[in-house]
Scaffold this motif. Sequence first.
Motif: not given
Length: 227
Positions: A40-41, A45, A52, A55-56, A59
Amino acid sequence: MDSESTGVTSKASATRYSHAYEGLRTLLLSGSIEPGTRLTEADLTRMFDVSRSTMRTALARLTQEGYVTSEVNRGVRTRSFSVEEAADILEAREILEAALAGKAAERATPEEIEGMRSTLQQMEEAQSRGDQDAYSRGNRSFHQQIKHASHQITLARAYDTLLYPLVMRQYRNLSVQHPRTGSLEEHQVIFLAIVTRNPDAANAAMRHHVGSARRALLLDKSPQPPR
């Protein structure tokens, strides 16, 4: 905002992104997360102390590189491999790492050889006291040292794209003794071939070692999907 301030902000943003990407990639390669685990973000994070959006972006890159999978309504999950995918990756590892060992026998510097010798001694000491974690760290270090000692950038780059640590994590046989019987001796044979500048022997020894590690997995014993 002046150009200098913009440059500082941009550099800081790039540093945070690199921290998130490299940190999560290292975590995935360590094998500490089960295959198919949902990421999960929000958790990530907090773990890496980034936004976010940062991190997005990390990912998205890891998804593109095959470390994780992303599906609509299922989110991001750690990668899992079919038997066929795993077999292909491990076969590629045998070929590439054997070639790297052969090049290391030709090109390793005296300092690099001494580094390998020191690592092997640490692995022997770890095995004698039953320290599996220390042996595993030494094992990873030894293989990295050979890669660097090959001084073959193209081969090393191809090797680094393989996801074999994730395959090893998914298919490892937890009932088998670790380190595997004969593992240390196989490393010593590889080292001897490098020290004596015998590329053919180094290639063959590494291929035998990596093949033995593959055969210790549950890969060949896994049920085959219907064709």
